[in-house]
Design an enzyme around this catalytic site. Structure first.
Site, PDB file in Angstrom:
ATOM      1  N   ASP A  80      26.772  73.646  68.671  1.00 52.36           N
ATOM      2  CA  ASP A  80      25.681  74.471  68.129  1.00 52.36           C
ATOM      3  C   ASP A  80      25.376  75.647  69.070  1.00 52.36           C
ATOM      4  OD1 ASP A  80      23.003  74.724  66.474  1.00 52.36           O
ATOM      5  OD2 ASP A  80      22.398  74.610  68.575  1.00 52.36           O
ATOM      6  N   VAL A  82      13.128  74.212  57.910  1.00 53.56           N
ATOM      7  CA  VAL A  82      12.949  75.668  57.976  1.00 53.56           C
ATOM      8  C   VAL A  82      12.459  76.214  56.631  1.00 53.56           C
ATOM      9  CG1 VAL A  82      14.039  77.854  58.571  1.00 53.56           C
ATOM     10  CG2 VAL A  82      14.786  75.761  59.710  1.00 53.56           C
ATOM     11  N   LYS A 113      23.802  79.369  61.925  1.00 50.44           N
ATOM     12  CA  LYS A 113      24.735  79.856  62.951  1.00 50.44           C
ATOM     13  C   LYS A 113      26.147  79.348  62.728  1.00 50.44           C
ATOM     14  CE  LYS A 113      22.170  76.236  64.487  1.00 50.44           C
ATOM     15  NZ  LYS A 113      20.759  75.931  64.378  1.00 50.44           N
ATOM     16  N   LYS A 134      25.967  79.887  68.666  1.00 51.84           N
ATOM     17  CA  LYS A 134      24.956  80.919  68.963  1.00 51.84           C
ATOM     18  C   LYS A 134      25.493  81.931  69.973  1.00 51.84           C
ATOM     19  CE  LYS A 134      21.269  77.566  68.068  1.00 51.84           C
ATOM     20  NZ  LYS A 134      20.462  76.485  68.659  1.00 51.84           N
TER      21      LYS A 134
HETATM   22  P1  NAP Z   1      17.208  70.387  56.764  1.00 51.85           P
HETATM   23  O1  NAP Z   1      15.836  70.019  57.159  1.00 51.85           O
HETATM   24  O2  NAP Z   1      18.278  69.354  56.787  1.00 51.85           O
HETATM   25  O3  NAP Z   1      17.116  71.017  55.302  1.00 51.85           O
HETATM   26  C1  NAP Z   1      18.266  71.367  54.577  1.00 51.85           C
HETATM   27  C2  NAP Z   1      17.834  71.689  53.164  1.00 51.85           C
HETATM   28  O4  NAP Z   1      18.964  72.122  52.425  1.00 51.85           O
HETATM   29  C3  NAP Z   1      17.236  70.498  52.416  1.00 51.85           C
HETATM   30  O5  NAP Z   1      16.101  70.907  51.722  1.00 51.85           O
HETATM   31  C4  NAP Z   1      18.338  70.093  51.463  1.00 51.85           C
HETATM   32  O6  NAP Z   1      17.872  69.543  50.233  1.00 51.85           O
HETATM   33  C5  NAP Z   1      18.981  71.430  51.190  1.00 51.85           C
HETATM   34  N1  NAP Z   1      20.368  71.286  50.761  1.00 51.85           N
HETATM   35  C6  NAP Z   1      21.384  70.714  51.397  1.00 51.85           C
HETATM   36  N2  NAP Z   1      22.496  70.769  50.659  1.00 51.85           N
HETATM   37  C7  NAP Z   1      22.153  71.383  49.501  1.00 51.85           C
HETATM   38  C8  NAP Z   1      22.831  71.683  48.304  1.00 51.85           C
HETATM   39  N3  NAP Z   1      24.116  71.370  48.163  1.00 51.85           N
HETATM   40  N4  NAP Z   1      22.160  72.310  47.334  1.00 51.85           N
HETATM   41  C9  NAP Z   1      20.863  72.644  47.481  1.00 51.85           C
HETATM   42  N5  NAP Z   1      20.155  72.357  48.574  1.00 51.85           N
HETATM   43  C10 NAP Z   1      20.792  71.732  49.579  1.00 51.85           C
HETATM   44  O7  NAP Z   1      17.755  71.606  57.642  1.00 51.85           O
HETATM   45  P2  NAP Z   1      16.893  72.623  58.508  1.00 51.85           P
HETATM   46  O8  NAP Z   1      16.609  71.997  59.829  1.00 51.85           O
HETATM   47  O9  NAP Z   1      15.803  73.183  57.727  1.00 51.85           O
HETATM   48  O10 NAP Z   1      18.004  73.754  58.826  1.00 51.85           O
HETATM   49  C11 NAP Z   1      18.341  74.722  57.863  1.00 51.85           C
HETATM   50  C12 NAP Z   1      19.205  75.786  58.530  1.00 51.85           C
HETATM   51  O11 NAP Z   1      18.470  76.382  59.590  1.00 51.85           O
HETATM   52  C13 NAP Z   1      20.492  75.259  59.189  1.00 51.85           C
HETATM   53  O12 NAP Z   1      21.499  76.236  59.089  1.00 51.85           O
HETATM   54  C14 NAP Z   1      20.083  75.074  60.636  1.00 51.85           C
HETATM   55  O13 NAP Z   1      21.174  75.116  61.539  1.00 51.85           O
HETATM   56  C15 NAP Z   1      19.183  76.266  60.805  1.00 51.85           C
HETATM   57  N6  NAP Z   1      18.219  76.165  61.895  1.00 51.85           N
HETATM   58  C16 NAP Z   1      17.381  75.096  61.939  1.00 51.85           C
HETATM   59  C17 NAP Z   1      16.437  75.029  62.949  1.00 51.85           C
HETATM   60  C18 NAP Z   1      15.461  73.898  63.026  1.00 51.85           C
HETATM   61  O14 NAP Z   1      14.618  73.899  63.934  1.00 51.85           O
HETATM   62  N7  NAP Z   1      15.509  72.913  62.113  1.00 51.85           N
HETATM   63  C19 NAP Z   1      16.366  76.051  63.920  1.00 51.85           C
HETATM   64  C20 NAP Z   1      17.234  77.146  63.812  1.00 51.85           C
HETATM   65  C21 NAP Z   1      18.158  77.191  62.794  1.00 51.85           C
HETATM   66  P3  NAP Z   1      17.037  68.149  50.182  1.00 51.85           P
HETATM   67  O15 NAP Z   1      15.783  68.416  50.955  1.00 51.85           O
HETATM   68  O16 NAP Z   1      16.770  67.948  48.743  1.00 51.85           O
HETATM   69  O17 NAP Z   1      17.908  67.130  50.806  1.00 51.85           O
HETATM   70  N1  HSE Z   2      19.696  71.596  67.181  1.00 49.35           N
HETATM   71  C1  HSE Z   2      19.234  72.889  67.570  1.00 49.35           C
HETATM   72  C2  HSE Z   2      18.576  72.791  68.950  1.00 49.35           C
HETATM   73  C3  HSE Z   2      18.257  73.398  66.525  1.00 49.35           C
HETATM   74  O1  HSE Z   2      18.344  71.686  69.443  1.00 49.35           O
HETATM   75  O2  HSE Z   2      18.337  73.804  69.585  1.00 49.35           O
HETATM   76  C4  HSE Z   2      17.987  74.855  66.627  1.00 49.35           C
HETATM   77  O3  HSE Z   2      19.108  75.630  66.377  1.00 49.35           O
END
Ligand code: NAP
Ligand code: HSE
Length: 428
Positions: A203, A15, A107, A207
């Site tokens: 999850d 994200v 969330k 939501k």
């Molecule tokens: P992700 O790809 O795992 O990225 C997490 C990021 O946070 C990484 O860049 C990581 O650093 C960084 N991080 C983790 N711990 C940290 C710390 N202690 N200090 C500084 N940085 C830290 O996760 P994501 O999928 O982008 O999701 C991010 C958020 O959005 C979550 O709350 C998730 O539930 C929400 N979300 C995601 C999606 C989706 O489609 N992915 C959809 C809706 C909501 P590194 O890269 O260096 O490891």
């Molecule tokens: N794991 C979640 C999904 C990401 O599959 O919908 C988005 O919140």
């Protein structure tokens, strides 16, 4: 144009990378619509050396997201790290204490700490926005908090976890068992690091709890969401449900009445020809029902870099425009503590069981159902082996307690082989 809105991005994964990418590509468009430039001044992630496919050279780097939250050149902390506790929670609190607004996609954080964080934000004169936290790119938070603000909402429901919907629709289309499709989803990178969050319904439960708070003016109450994941949904149930005109979905339903707040995130049968029944793959759908507006259906991508970053930036643009809405649509101190409704909401149920092929077997099952007060709507017996026959029953409306009573009694009939399965049928 007036002074820029300055962002600190904590988390540069799927994200966070998407947010940086859109801001690079659409800076002029966003500035025009926001009425001022929106700039990233600083970023934070764990591994500074990681190539993230986006240009970070113009931004200051902080190893510690709390230091990022404290920076004088950051107006808004954009929290995209994830997790209910730890750095996400601490950085959010630090930002509010330091007088910054917060935009988050998290969330889990808000499902567990939404009330205390909303109160903290309001006491500090700051706001928390979380459009991306529910249903990815679908603007459901804005729809509820703004577009439907004049309505008394009666019901919120939907498919809010794309991974589960992918698994269920793939099981059906390919005729594959759960375990095999689960491994496919893992290989495709769909599953969260802890897959139980997805397939255990957690999850999606997070939501639903957030939507219920916004819809009904109640405090977020994740602990009272009735949760059941999709791990026990079998390919047999998917096939037999289809034969009766239904699809199986991990469906969230929240409704409020004089009995209290009812929140369920469980596998349900929905009519195959309904909008929810036709939902394929990783797509999300949210159905909102209000007293004046009637029913609204929103559908779109529930996850992924582009859709989720689109929602994050919608919140950022609102802040740049000066639009400041309380976290859950009304002052946090006015949110009611809802009582949990007893599980008496009636619905038809699908029952599947295997019966010993002997005289009187069906009669014994019918007696157990009748004694539990359950009336049969439709019934089908399928081709069987020499000794046992699969039987499918669709009941008239009944309640979960009656179904549980029947499930407890059925093994005592001596004719039911194995554990019977009961799945609620939701009318949409
Ligand atoms: P992700 O790809 O795992 O990225 C997490 C990021 O946070 C990484 O860049 C990581 O650093 C960084 N991080 C983790 N711990 C940290 C710390 N202690 N200090 C500084 N940085 C830290 O996760 P994501 O999928 O982008 O999701 C991010 C958020 O959005 C979550 O709350 C998730 O539930 C929400 N979300 C995601 C999606 C989706 O489609 N992915 C959809 C809706 C909501 P590194 O890269 O260096 O490891
Ligand atoms: N794991 C979640 C999904 C990401 O599959 O919908 C988005 O919140």
């Amino acid at each position: 144009m007036s002074h820029p809105l300055r962002l600190g991005i904590a988390g540069l994964g799927t994200v966070g990378g998407g947010v940086v990418d859109i801001l690079h590509r659409q800076a002029d468009l966003i500035a025009m619509r926001a009425g001022r430039p929106v700039q990233i001044t600083a970023v934070s992630a764990r591994n500074r050396a990681k190539d993230r496919g986006v240009d970070l050279s113009g931004f200051a780097w902080e190893d510690d997201p709390i230091s990022l939250a404290h920076r004088a050149d950051v107006d808004v902390l954009v929290e995209l790290m994830g997790g209910a506790e730890g750095p996400a929670h601490m950085a959010t609190r630090a930002a509010l204490t330091a007088g910054k607004d917060v935009v988050t996609a998290n969330k889990a954080l808000l499902a567990h700490h939404g009330q205390s964080l909303a109160e903290m934000a309001e006491a500090a004169g700051r706001v928390i926005r979380f459009e991306a936290a529910v249903a990815g790119g679908i603007p459901v938070i804005k729809t509820l908090g703004e577009g439907l603000a004049a309505n008394r909402m009666t019901r919120v429901m939907g498919v809010m976890n794309g991974t589960c919907n992918y698994i269920l629709t793939r099981m059906e289309s390919a005729g594959l068992p759960y375990d095999q499709v689960f491994e496919e989803a893992r290989a495709l990178g769909y599953l969260e690091a802890d897959p139980t969050l997805d397939v255990g319904g957690i999850d999606a439960g997070h939501k639903l709890a957030l939507l219920a708070s916004l819809a009904f003016g109640t405090r977020v109450s994740f602990d009272t969401v009735e949760l059941e994941g999709i791990e026990r949904v079998s390919i047999d149930d998917i096939r037999l449900a289809a034969d009766m005109g239904f699809k199986i979905k991990l469906l969230g339903v929240a409704q409020i009445s004089e009995r209290g707040l009812e929140q369920r995130m469980t596998p349900c049968l929905v009519p195959a020809d309904s909008p929810l029944g036709q939902l394929q793959g990783g797509t999300n759908m949210v159905v909102l029902e209000g007293d004046s507006v009637g029913q609204i259906v929103l559908r779109g991508a529930g996850a992924g870099a582009g859709p989720t970053a689109s929602a994050v930036l919608a919140d950022v643009i609102d802040l740049a425009r000066g639009l400041r809405i309380p976290t859950f649509g009304q002052p946090a101190t006015t949110l009611a503590q809802a009582t949990t409704a007893p599980a008496v909401m009636e619905a038809p149920f699908y029952l599947r069981m295997t019966l010993a092929d002997q005289p009187g077997a069906l009669a014994r099952v019918a007696t157990v159902l009748g004694e539990a007060g359950i009336s049969i709507d439709r019934m089908r017996q399928y081709g069987h082996s020499d000794t046992a026959a699969p039987v499918l029953i669709v009941t008239h409306k009944t309640n979960r307690n009656a179904i549980d009573t029947a499930l407890a009694q059925l093994p005592n009939t001596g004719v039911v082989v194995g554990a019977p399965v009961a799945i609620r049928i939701e009318t949409v």
